[in-house]
Scaffold this motif. Sequence first.
Motif, PDB file in Angstrom:
ATOM      1  N   GLU A   1      50.597  47.297  41.162  1.00  0.00           N
ATOM      2  CA  GLU A   1      51.697  46.827  40.330  1.00  0.00           C
ATOM      3  C   GLU A   1      51.169  46.179  39.053  1.00  0.00           C
ATOM      4  O   GLU A   1      51.800  46.260  37.995  1.00  0.00           O
ATOM      5  CB  GLU A   1      52.540  45.833  41.114  1.00  0.00           C
ATOM      6  CG  GLU A   1      53.783  45.341  40.402  1.00  0.00           C
ATOM      7  CD  GLU A   1      54.640  44.473  41.299  1.00  0.00           C
ATOM      8  OE1 GLU A   1      55.861  44.422  41.053  1.00  0.00           O
ATOM      9  OE2 GLU A   1      54.110  43.862  42.251  1.00  0.00           O
TER      10      GLU A   1
ATOM     11  N   ASN B   1      46.837  46.784  34.897  1.00  0.00           N
ATOM     12  CA  ASN B   1      46.077  46.369  33.712  1.00  0.00           C
ATOM     13  C   ASN B   1      45.206  45.148  34.011  1.00  0.00           C
ATOM     14  O   ASN B   1      44.078  45.039  33.525  1.00  0.00           O
ATOM     15  CB  ASN B   1      47.023  46.072  32.546  1.00  0.00           C
ATOM     16  CG  ASN B   1      47.699  47.314  32.019  1.00  0.00           C
ATOM     17  OD1 ASN B   1      47.170  48.419  32.133  1.00  0.00           O
ATOM     18  ND2 ASN B   1      48.886  47.155  31.443  1.00  0.00           N
TER      19      ASN B   1
ATOM     20  N   THR C   1      50.491  51.006  37.329  1.00  0.00           N
ATOM     21  CA  THR C   1      51.181  50.766  36.059  1.00  0.00           C
ATOM     22  C   THR C   1      50.227  50.761  34.871  1.00  0.00           C
ATOM     23  O   THR C   1      50.554  50.244  33.808  1.00  0.00           O
ATOM     24  CB  THR C   1      51.914  49.413  36.121  1.00  0.00           C
ATOM     25  OG1 THR C   1      50.953  48.368  36.369  1.00  0.00           O
ATOM     26  CG2 THR C   1      52.959  49.416  37.228  1.00  0.00           C
TER      27      THR C   1
ATOM     28  N   ASP D   1      48.371  51.322  31.564  1.00  0.00           N
ATOM     29  CA  ASP D   1      48.838  51.845  30.281  1.00  0.00           C
ATOM     30  C   ASP D   1      47.790  51.580  29.203  1.00  0.00           C
ATOM     31  O   ASP D   1      46.616  51.350  29.518  1.00  0.00           O
ATOM     32  CB  ASP D   1      50.213  51.271  29.917  1.00  0.00           C
ATOM     33  CG  ASP D   1      50.215  49.753  29.762  1.00  0.00           C
ATOM     34  OD1 ASP D   1      49.137  49.140  29.603  1.00  0.00           O
ATOM     35  OD2 ASP D   1      51.319  49.156  29.791  1.00  0.00           O
TER      36      ASP D   1
ATOM     37  N   HIS E   1      50.164  57.458  35.382  1.00  0.00           N
ATOM     38  CA  HIS E   1      49.907  56.319  34.492  1.00  0.00           C
ATOM     39  C   HIS E   1      51.023  56.211  33.460  1.00  0.00           C
ATOM     40  O   HIS E   1      51.928  57.046  33.398  1.00  0.00           O
ATOM     41  CB  HIS E   1      48.568  56.518  33.788  1.00  0.00           C
ATOM     42  CG  HIS E   1      48.529  57.769  32.958  1.00  0.00           C
ATOM     43  ND1 HIS E   1      49.024  57.843  31.673  1.00  0.00           N
ATOM     44  CD2 HIS E   1      48.071  59.016  33.246  1.00  0.00           C
ATOM     45  CE1 HIS E   1      48.877  59.061  31.204  1.00  0.00           C
ATOM     46  NE2 HIS E   1      48.304  59.800  32.136  1.00  0.00           N
ATOM     47  N   PHE E   2      50.920  55.169  32.629  1.00  0.00           N
ATOM     48  CA  PHE E   2      51.916  54.926  31.586  1.00  0.00           C
ATOM     49  C   PHE E   2      51.249  54.867  30.212  1.00  0.00           C
ATOM     50  O   PHE E   2      51.772  54.236  29.295  1.00  0.00           O
ATOM     51  CB  PHE E   2      52.683  53.640  31.888  1.00  0.00           C
ATOM     52  CG  PHE E   2      53.572  53.760  33.092  1.00  0.00           C
ATOM     53  CD1 PHE E   2      54.894  54.136  32.981  1.00  0.00           C
ATOM     54  CD2 PHE E   2      53.050  53.538  34.365  1.00  0.00           C
ATOM     55  CE1 PHE E   2      55.700  54.269  34.103  1.00  0.00           C
ATOM     56  CE2 PHE E   2      53.855  53.658  35.488  1.00  0.00           C
ATOM     57  CZ  PHE E   2      55.182  54.028  35.363  1.00  0.00           C
TER      58      PHE E   2
ATOM     59  N   GLN F   1      53.814  59.220  33.152  1.00  0.00           N
ATOM     60  CA  GLN F   1      55.190  58.901  33.521  1.00  0.00           C
ATOM     61  C   GLN F   1      56.054  58.727  32.281  1.00  0.00           C
ATOM     62  O   GLN F   1      55.579  58.262  31.245  1.00  0.00           O
ATOM     63  CB  GLN F   1      55.222  57.634  34.370  1.00  0.00           C
ATOM     64  CG  GLN F   1      54.439  57.765  35.652  1.00  0.00           C
ATOM     65  CD  GLN F   1      54.915  58.934  36.507  1.00  0.00           C
ATOM     66  OE1 GLN F   1      56.037  58.933  36.994  1.00  0.00           O
ATOM     67  NE2 GLN F   1      54.050  59.939  36.678  1.00  0.00           N
TER      68      GLN F   1
ATOM     69  N   THR G   1      58.385  57.217  29.602  1.00  0.00           N
ATOM     70  CA  THR G   1      58.595  55.847  29.127  1.00  0.00           C
ATOM     71  C   THR G   1      59.721  55.757  28.108  1.00  0.00           C
ATOM     72  O   THR G   1      60.015  54.693  27.606  1.00  0.00           O
ATOM     73  CB  THR G   1      57.305  55.301  28.490  1.00  0.00           C
ATOM     74  OG1 THR G   1      56.888  56.181  27.426  1.00  0.00           O
ATOM     75  CG2 THR G   1      56.198  55.201  29.529  1.00  0.00           C
TER      76      THR G   1
ATOM     77  N   ARG H   1      60.132  50.500  31.787  1.00  0.00           N
ATOM     78  CA  ARG H   1      59.942  50.434  33.229  1.00  0.00           C
ATOM     79  C   ARG H   1      58.510  50.769  33.603  1.00  0.00           C
ATOM     80  O   ARG H   1      57.891  51.651  33.023  1.00  0.00           O
ATOM     81  CB  ARG H   1      60.866  51.422  33.946  1.00  0.00           C
ATOM     82  CG  ARG H   1      62.329  51.021  33.958  1.00  0.00           C
ATOM     83  CD  ARG H   1      63.111  51.959  34.854  1.00  0.00           C
ATOM     84  NE  ARG H   1      62.596  51.923  36.231  1.00  0.00           N
ATOM     85  CZ  ARG H   1      62.758  52.911  37.111  1.00  0.00           C
ATOM     86  NH1 ARG H   1      63.407  54.012  36.752  1.00  0.00           N
ATOM     87  NH2 ARG H   1      62.274  52.792  38.325  1.00  0.00           N
ATOM     88  N   ARG H   2      57.983  50.047  34.588  1.00  0.00           N
ATOM     89  CA  ARG H   2      56.662  50.336  35.138  1.00  0.00           C
ATOM     90  C   ARG H   2      56.785  50.297  36.652  1.00  0.00           C
ATOM     91  O   ARG H   2      57.386  49.369  37.212  1.00  0.00           O
ATOM     92  CB  ARG H   2      55.635  49.305  34.662  1.00  0.00           C
ATOM     93  CG  ARG H   2      55.387  49.296  33.148  1.00  0.00           C
ATOM     94  CD  ARG H   2      54.643  50.565  32.726  1.00  0.00           C
ATOM     95  NE  ARG H   2      54.279  50.515  31.322  1.00  0.00           N
ATOM     96  CZ  ARG H   2      55.049  50.923  30.324  1.00  0.00           C
ATOM     97  NH1 ARG H   2      56.264  51.389  30.597  1.00  0.00           N
ATOM     98  NH2 ARG H   2      54.637  50.857  29.077  1.00  0.00           N
ATOM     99  N   TYR H   3      56.250  51.271  37.326  1.00  0.00           N
ATOM    100  CA  TYR H   3      56.366  51.334  38.770  1.00  0.00           C
ATOM    101  C   TYR H   3      55.129  52.025  39.332  1.00  0.00           C
ATOM    102  O   TYR H   3      54.465  52.803  38.656  1.00  0.00           O
ATOM    103  CB  TYR H   3      57.626  52.108  39.185  1.00  0.00           C
ATOM    104  CG  TYR H   3      57.860  53.363  38.377  1.00  0.00           C
ATOM    105  CD1 TYR H   3      57.263  54.585  38.751  1.00  0.00           C
ATOM    106  CD2 TYR H   3      58.668  53.352  37.239  1.00  0.00           C
ATOM    107  CE1 TYR H   3      57.456  55.727  38.005  1.00  0.00           C
ATOM    108  CE2 TYR H   3      58.873  54.509  36.499  1.00  0.00           C
ATOM    109  CZ  TYR H   3      58.259  55.691  36.878  1.00  0.00           C
ATOM    110  OH  TYR H   3      58.458  56.816  36.142  1.00  0.00           O
ATOM    111  N   THR H   4      54.826  51.710  40.571  1.00  0.00           N
ATOM    112  CA  THR H   4      53.727  52.366  41.245  1.00  0.00           C
ATOM    113  C   THR H   4      54.200  53.694  41.847  1.00  0.00           C
ATOM    114  O   THR H   4      55.397  53.905  42.028  1.00  0.00           O
ATOM    115  CB  THR H   4      53.155  51.487  42.359  1.00  0.00           C
ATOM    116  OG1 THR H   4      54.188  51.241  43.322  1.00  0.00           O
ATOM    117  CG2 THR H   4      52.647  50.151  41.809  1.00  0.00           C
TER     118      THR H   4
END
Length: 314
Positions: free
Chosen positions: A220, A223, A247, A249, A273-274, A298, A300, A307-310
């Motif tokens: 989660e 980074n 998450t 990025d 990844h983001f 993912q 964005t 939003r960021r999610y596993t």
Amino acid sequence: MTFNDHYETFDGLRVVEFPLEGPLPEVTGPVAWRVAHWDVGDEAEGRVSAEFTAVLDRFVDLAGAETTHLVIGAWGYAAVNVAPLEHFAALAPRLPRLRALFFGDVTFDECEISWMKVGDVSRLLAAYPALEVLRVRGGEEFGFSPVRHERLRDLAVESGGLPKVFLDAVLASELPALTGLELWLGVEDYGGDITPADLASILAGSAFPGLRRLGLRNAEHANAIAAAVAGAPVVQQLAELALSMGTFDDEGVGALLAGQPLTHLDALDLHFHFMTGEGSASIVAALPGVRVDVSDPQLTGGPHAGRRYTKVSE
């Protein structure tokens, strides 16, 4: 996000399903057998599925003496039926060649990972001293106790939320042969409370001095994990590093590229990844001799903005 499919390979071998009836299918060369029996029975709450253990026993009768790789799938309905750890441990004398075990290859339509009643999986190591590879998946009632095991070289723990108490028991274990460690850290909502500070002995290289492959995945706070890894002494001894499925990025890219050189790695796994396109391109360009996996970006934009999610949680 969660699991849609069963594993098709395990420890480099093709997975072959054991049939519920009839003889073993003919196979060419070594394979990983998969044993499963899915059913739903609310009256079985908290019990081991007798139907599953019957299937498992039949498999052991037919193939136990020669089996080296085994995948355990649904043991009934894993949200109701508890994992048959004691039963499986008792089968050890009849599985003398078992070297690689995946316990919990269960898809979301069979049972959400956070609902899986698994238990203390270190019991598997105690029962199988010759085991070299152990992969486990679980959520509810998912535990580990400190253990000494001379042969284990790869340990992978798949979870939508891995608790610190589980990690602490792994770190308290003596695993002198361990060269690969993979932890799916998950999210706080499902019990994932591990921080970068909790990983200090792994990152320092003192917990498992022989590590060559490290995965801190499905995080989660990916980074923050990347920032801790960037200056970690263990990185210099690694051939493979995975920070995927979380998450991660462009902030994580900056942390990694500002840290120690990673050009000695054979592989860096960042898939799911983001990162922006620019972020992905920059880390690939910075590591020309490394296999960098930046697949599965993912969305964005639009309704997903911010939003960021596993990849795996519930």
